[in-house]
Structures are given as C-alpha cells and as structure tokens.
Design an enzyme around this catalytic site. Sequence first.
Site, PDB file in Angstrom:
ATOM      1  N   ARG A 132       9.577   4.871  -4.646  1.00 42.05           N
ATOM      2  CA  ARG A 132       8.414   4.543  -3.800  1.00 42.05           C
ATOM      3  C   ARG A 132       8.560   5.113  -2.379  1.00 42.05           C
ATOM      4  O   ARG A 132       8.154   4.496  -1.399  1.00 42.05           O
ATOM      5  CB  ARG A 132       8.200   3.025  -3.705  1.00 42.05           C
ATOM      6  CG  ARG A 132       7.939   2.338  -5.013  1.00 42.05           C
ATOM      7  CD  ARG A 132       6.596   2.738  -5.615  1.00 42.05           C
ATOM      8  NE  ARG A 132       6.263   1.910  -6.761  1.00 42.05           N
ATOM      9  CZ  ARG A 132       6.648   2.168  -8.016  1.00 42.05           C
ATOM     10  NH1 ARG A 132       7.359   3.240  -8.294  1.00 42.05           N
ATOM     11  NH2 ARG A 132       6.312   1.354  -8.991  1.00 42.05           N
ATOM     12  N   SER A 190       1.080  -3.915  -7.122  1.00 39.13           N
ATOM     13  CA  SER A 190       2.272  -4.614  -6.621  1.00 39.13           C
ATOM     14  C   SER A 190       2.238  -4.679  -5.096  1.00 39.13           C
ATOM     15  O   SER A 190       2.104  -3.639  -4.450  1.00 39.13           O
ATOM     16  CB  SER A 190       3.541  -3.862  -7.029  1.00 39.13           C
ATOM     17  OG  SER A 190       3.570  -3.712  -8.421  1.00 39.13           O
ATOM     18  N   GLU A 247       4.654  -2.889  -0.319  1.00 39.03           N
ATOM     19  CA  GLU A 247       4.458  -1.548  -0.876  1.00 39.03           C
ATOM     20  C   GLU A 247       3.217  -0.873  -0.276  1.00 39.03           C
ATOM     21  O   GLU A 247       3.263   0.305   0.071  1.00 39.03           O
ATOM     22  CB  GLU A 247       4.342  -1.648  -2.406  1.00 39.03           C
ATOM     23  CG  GLU A 247       4.353  -0.303  -3.071  1.00 39.03           C
ATOM     24  CD  GLU A 247       4.266  -0.388  -4.593  1.00 39.03           C
ATOM     25  OE1 GLU A 247       5.161  -0.989  -5.207  1.00 39.03           O
ATOM     26  OE2 GLU A 247       3.299   0.163  -5.139  1.00 39.03           O
TER      27      GLU A 247
END
Length: 340
Positions: free
Chosen positions: A168, A241, A336
Amino acid sequence: MSVHYTFTPDAPLTRRNTFRIAAHATWLVEIHDPGAIPEILARPEVKSQPLLVLGEGSNVLFTRDFDGAVLTFDTRGMEMLENDGETARVRATAGEDWHGLVRWTLAQGLCGLENLSLIPGTVGAAPMQNIGAYGAELSETLEIVEAYDRTCGESVRLSRAQCGFSYRQSVFKQQPERWIVTVVELCLRRNAPLKLDYAGVREELAALNLAQPTAADVSEAVCRLRRRKLPDPAVIGNAGSFFKNPVVSPNQAAQLQSEHAGLPVFNVPDGKKLSAAWLIEQCGWKGFREGDAGVSDKHALVLVNYGCATGAQIWSLAQRIRDSVQEKFGIRLEPEPRII
Ligand SMILES: Cc1cc2nc3c(=O)[nH]c(=O)nc-3n(C[C@H](O)[C@H](O)[C@H](O)COP(=O)(O)OP(=O)(O)OC[C@H]3O[C@@H](n4cnc5c(N)ncnc54)[C@H](O)[C@@H]3O)c2cc1C
C-alpha cells in the site's frame, strides 16, 4: 475554455467520492488531454493553490471543502503495445476504470490482473497505493508509470523500480503533491500460474464447480467473494478498508499471540502482518453506528456513511477506533485512504 480541459467553480464532490461526503472544491478541472497539464497548472485558478488529483474518490475522505483545484481525468484508452504470443505489454490511460481494464485484459486472453478484479477506482490511482487484493499486487505486473512531475515541470516515464512499491505504498503516495499519473503500462502473460491460495478463492471456485479454472474464472470467484464481503459503495458510502493491516516484528507478533488467543498472523517479507479487521472487531466496533457514521456489520475494517454523515464525523469515529486498538493491543493503526 479549452477543448483540452474544463473548469467548473464551486463544484460539488458528493458524487465524486464513494463515502458520498458533501464537500465542494473551489475549482474542478476535468482534463480531456494530459498534454494540457502544463497550461492548466499555469492558470491563475490553479497556480499557487492547493491541488488535489481525484480519480473516483474511492480512497479519500473529505473532512472539509477543498479550498483549491481538484484535477480529474476523463481520458480513455487501452491498447496492446507489444504481443509476442506469450507476453503482452498493455497501456491504459489514467481516466480508465480499473475493473474495466481487468476485464479487457482477460478478454484478450491475458492473465495477471484477475485477483485485482472489482477494486473500485481509476487506472491513474492504482499505482498510488500499489493496489492489492487476494494475494496479488499491482507491482507484480506494472512495468512503467507515465506521470507529470511538478517539481521539474515535465512528463517522465518511471520504471517499476523507480516507483518504490511496497505494501500500500509508492513514491506517488509519499509525495502526492509532486505527481500526476497519466498512463500505466503493464506486462501480462497468457499462461501465468494462477494464485488460488488466498482467503476463500479455492472454495469459491469449487462452489462454482471449476476444477481447472482459467484466469477469467478466478476473476469471477474474486468478484463473488468481494460482493459478499464488502458493502457496495453504490448502496452505502464507504472507501473500502479504512486502516492498513499493521506489520510488526516477529517478537511483537509472538507476544501478542500469547496474550490474545486467535490473533491471525501472516508472514510478509518485512515481518508479520496482523489483521486490522480482527483487532477492530475485538474492540467491539463491528456494526457500531452513531448517527449516520458507522462501522460495517459485514466487515469491521470498513467505515460507512449511512446517509448524511460528514467527513469530520467519519474521521472522529476513525480516531476513536484507532485509540481503542492502541489501548488494547498497543498497535497504532494507520489510515489507508487519503484524509483531506
Ligand atoms: C468497496 C471498496 C473496496 C476497495 N478494495 C480495495 C482493495 O481490495 N485493494 C486496494 O488496494 N484498494 C481498495 N480500495 C481502495 C480504492 O479502490 C483504491 O485505492 C483505488 O485505486 C482508488 O482509485 P480512485 O480512482 O478512486 O482514487 P481516489 O480515491 O480518487 O484517489 C486516491 C489517491 O490517489 C490520488 N490520485 C488519484 N488519481 C491520481 C492520478 N491520476 N495521479 C496522481 N494521483 C492520483 C489521489 O490524490 C489520492 O491521494 C477499495 C475501495 C472501496 C470503496
């Protein structure tokens, strides 16, 4: 106004972010031709103003209006550049829909993107956080990113190594003010081994009676799993998420496992990955709702907007969740999405 871009003042962003937060941008700039980027950046509405590049808004949370220019692409284009029968190089422009690209490559008989099916958003945003799902990451197939570099005022081609990908993470995410991604090039194969060993993929294929699955079958299985497990942003506002899965040292993971029975731990190259969803669920947040801000009852990692929640309310809830996980497990969760 130019045919290469369109400026809109005081633009509503509610339909441009999947949390459906009712924020506004001082200016919305729709880019039809990336060649016009230098001209756009030189205009007084943009020059010296805060700038945000926005795709589908499926990984951002607006906690306030955006006092500056929001740039968005409506460029379209997917093509096969080279094809030697076994591998093919595919080029797609930033404004394309990611899942549309996945489906197009599968229809060409190419594999490599099937596990990344149904991730919302645009092609241009995909390198930002090196999108990943069901045991695959974009960085495994990405060859080149074309981007406008605002520090040198030029378009550049970055190799995979130059993109600095990890879980990520990428150079684009580290310096979001610097990069405007315009094109992505991927290298895909016709006969790559399929990745089936992740979170229910095999079971889903078995339920579909597919003993010898193709890449298209894996895509179908992943889509079915995702539709079951994740709330659909078209129905209920969310950004997938909300927290990254934390990565800790093997010692810390072992210590936590001895204190908390059932804690899932996964091996990753740089340590042990924990399930943020599990940590949040253990703190009692799954299904929690306060006004229109809440935590999905399908998945504890997904914060939701039931209708009229403000971005500030969602962010306040996220901070409470983060604090409670820190208190119970000593682990600091990292959001995130990009918090505006
Ligand atoms: C239901 C749901 C499920 C999801 N599942 C996953 C998943 O499995 N895996 C995963 O990795 N993500 C997942 N996400 C997050 C999201 O889909 C991805 O991060 C996606 O790549 C974001 O695309 P976007 O176009 O919506 O980007 P946006 O949300 O618009 O932007 C995200 C970031 O990218 C920047 N950006 C966007 N376009 C450009 C560009 N052209 N140039 C430079 N910067 C740009 C923005 O400034 C921002 O910082 C999910 C989201 C939702 C709502």
